[in-house]
Scaffold this active site. Structure first.
Site, PDB file in Angstrom:
ATOM      1  N   HIS A 256       0.871  -1.182   0.000  1.00  0.00           N
ATOM      2  CA  HIS A 256       0.000   0.000   0.000  1.00  0.00           C
ATOM      3  C   HIS A 256       0.907   1.230   0.000  1.00  0.00           C
ATOM      4  O   HIS A 256       2.141   1.101  -0.037  1.00  0.00           O
ATOM      5  CB  HIS A 256      -0.949  -0.026   1.205  1.00  0.00           C
ATOM      6  CG  HIS A 256      -0.252  -0.277   2.512  1.00  0.00           C
ATOM      7  ND1 HIS A 256       0.570   0.662   3.099  1.00  0.00           N
ATOM      8  CD2 HIS A 256      -0.216  -1.374   3.306  1.00  0.00           C
ATOM      9  CE1 HIS A 256       1.053   0.162   4.226  1.00  0.00           C
ATOM     10  NE2 HIS A 256       0.606  -1.077   4.368  1.00  0.00           N
TER      11      HIS A 256
ATOM     12  N   HIS B 108       3.983   1.348   2.289  1.00  0.00           N
ATOM     13  CA  HIS B 108       5.184   0.642   1.802  1.00  0.00           C
ATOM     14  C   HIS B 108       5.903   1.483   0.755  1.00  0.00           C
ATOM     15  O   HIS B 108       7.136   1.562   0.736  1.00  0.00           O
ATOM     16  CB  HIS B 108       4.800  -0.682   1.137  1.00  0.00           C
ATOM     17  CG  HIS B 108       4.267  -1.726   2.065  1.00  0.00           C
ATOM     18  ND1 HIS B 108       2.985  -2.196   1.987  1.00  0.00           N
ATOM     19  CD2 HIS B 108       4.865  -2.406   3.076  1.00  0.00           C
ATOM     20  CE1 HIS B 108       2.805  -3.127   2.907  1.00  0.00           C
ATOM     21  NE2 HIS B 108       3.917  -3.272   3.587  1.00  0.00           N
TER      22      HIS B 108
ATOM     23  N   VAL C 284       1.639   6.031   7.461  1.00  0.00           N
ATOM     24  CA  VAL C 284       0.835   6.704   6.426  1.00  0.00           C
ATOM     25  C   VAL C 284      -0.619   6.345   6.701  1.00  0.00           C
ATOM     26  O   VAL C 284      -0.941   5.180   6.976  1.00  0.00           O
ATOM     27  CB  VAL C 284       1.269   6.257   5.009  1.00  0.00           C
ATOM     28  CG1 VAL C 284       0.431   6.943   3.946  1.00  0.00           C
ATOM     29  CG2 VAL C 284       2.749   6.573   4.798  1.00  0.00           C
TER      30      VAL C 284
ATOM     31  N   SER D 121      -2.625  -0.440   6.088  1.00  0.00           N
ATOM     32  CA  SER D 121      -2.175  -1.793   6.407  1.00  0.00           C
ATOM     33  C   SER D 121      -2.655  -2.723   5.307  1.00  0.00           C
ATOM     34  O   SER D 121      -3.737  -2.509   4.743  1.00  0.00           O
ATOM     35  CB  SER D 121      -2.785  -2.222   7.749  1.00  0.00           C
ATOM     36  OG  SER D 121      -2.735  -3.629   7.877  1.00  0.00           O
TER      37      SER D 121
HETATM   38  O1  PAF Z   1       6.237  -5.519   8.902  1.00  0.00           O
HETATM   39  C1  PAF Z   1       6.272  -6.459   8.089  1.00  0.00           C
HETATM   40  O2  PAF Z   1       5.682  -6.419   7.015  1.00  0.00           O
HETATM   41  C2  PAF Z   1       7.056  -7.707   8.440  1.00  0.00           C
HETATM   42  O3  PAF Z   1       6.980  -7.969   9.797  1.00  0.00           O
HETATM   43  C3  PAF Z   1       8.519  -7.660   7.957  1.00  0.00           C
HETATM   44  C4  PAF Z   1       9.288  -6.554   8.659  1.00  0.00           C
HETATM   45  C5  PAF Z   1       8.577  -7.460   6.467  1.00  0.00           C
HETATM   46  C6  PAF Z   1       9.218  -8.992   8.282  1.00  0.00           C
HETATM   47  O4  PAF Z   1       8.624 -10.068   7.625  1.00  0.00           O
END
Ligand code: PAF
Length: 281
Positions: A32, A35, A175, A184
């Site tokens: 999303h 990220h 965000v 999320s």
């Molecule tokens: O936050 C996440 O998406 C996960 O816990 C991570 C940090 C990618 C580890 O798998």
């Protein structure tokens, strides 16, 4: 943008960029805007950026949660390409956890004793396992993590110190949707009514922030518990106000200058977490 799925492909990429600064954004996919902000920050701060997509089985304490985890790979790749990500690492389970893999043992003191630590047994062990493995494989200079997972961030910072990885962990702001709901991957599983209900989570965290000058910690916790008790659509799992450095629960506002209020809520079957920093004065 190039995709590497094997160790060979990853090694080729890393040797090509041996003398450049490398930024790393680990994800479990279902990307999303939050990220993508991590990826954009990595692009800004490094010569080369690599994002991993790996749904890490060792961090899921609930197998049903793992089964339902969204996995829209094509869409994710398009999104990464659109922000200019250089490389995507999509390893298999066997590559991440080969038969001879021995996980390092970490000890997190008070950091994993409350909240996600108690409600998701084994979760942080799995997160530390996968991130330490990725740091060994990729050897980034900087790695980017969202503040929505505040406790995870603290665990990773502690893990980096314990293992002595030469990696700078870069925390990035949460965000939010215009409703305040923290972005999320799990929001994809909410229907329209649930999305509206979920926005009440941050609304209540903001209300707590307003109440802190006039109410004790006990009183704000009581208020919040009651707000969720009378809310049919949301089920509170935990709410805690803690010292952001130790994550030990705070008794009084003047215990420290800044507290972190952390919350986990079920919206139907979907479990969401969020937090807010509470500055005193
Ligand atoms: O936050 C996440 O998406 C996960 O816990 C991570 C940090 C990618 C580890 O798998």
């Amino acid at each position: 943008m190039r995709i590497a799925s094997t160790l060979n492909e990853l090694t080729q990429i890393l040797s090509k960029h041996a003398n450049t600064s490398l930024g790393f954004v680990p994800t479990m996919g279902a990307l999303h805007k939050g990220h993508l902000e991590l990826v954009k920050k990595s692009i800004e701060q490094n010569d080369v950026s690599i994002c991993s997509i790996f749904v890490n089985p060792t961090q899921f304490n609930n197998p049903a949660d793992l089964d339902k985890y969204p996995n829209p790979l094509e869409k994710d790749l398009e999104a990464l390409e659109s922000v200019g990500c250089d490389y995507v690492f999509t390893p298999s389970k066997e590559l991440v956890y080969p038969p001879d893999f021995i996980p390092k043992d970490f000890s997190f003191g008070s950091l994993d004793k409350e909240m996600e630590g108690t409600n998701r047994p084994g979760h942080f062990k799995g997160v530390a396992m996968v991130i330490s493995r990725f740091f060994q494989l990729i050897k980034p200079q900087k790695a980017y993590f969202g503040e929505k997972d505040f406790q995870q961030l603290a665990i990773i910072q502690s893990m980096v110190k314990q293992a002595g990885f030469p990696v700078e962990v870069v925390p990035c702001s949460t965000v939010r949707e215009s409703s305040g709901l923290a972005m999320s991957s799990r929001n994809m599983r909410l229907n329209k009514v649930q999305l509206v209900a979920a926005s009440r989570i941050f609304e209540r965290l903001r209300a707590i922030s307003e109440m802190k000058s006039s109410h004790s910690i006990v009183a704000v916790k009581k208020w919040l518990n009651f707000a969720f008790l009378t809310d049919e659509d949301l089920q509170l799992e935990y709410f805690e106000i803690a010292n952001p450095n130790t994550l030990i629960a705070s008794d009084k506002w003047n215990d420290c200058d800044v507290h972190i209020a952390c919350i986990a809520v079920f919206v139907g079957e979907v479990r969401l977490i969020d937090n807010i920093l509470l500055k005193i004065n």
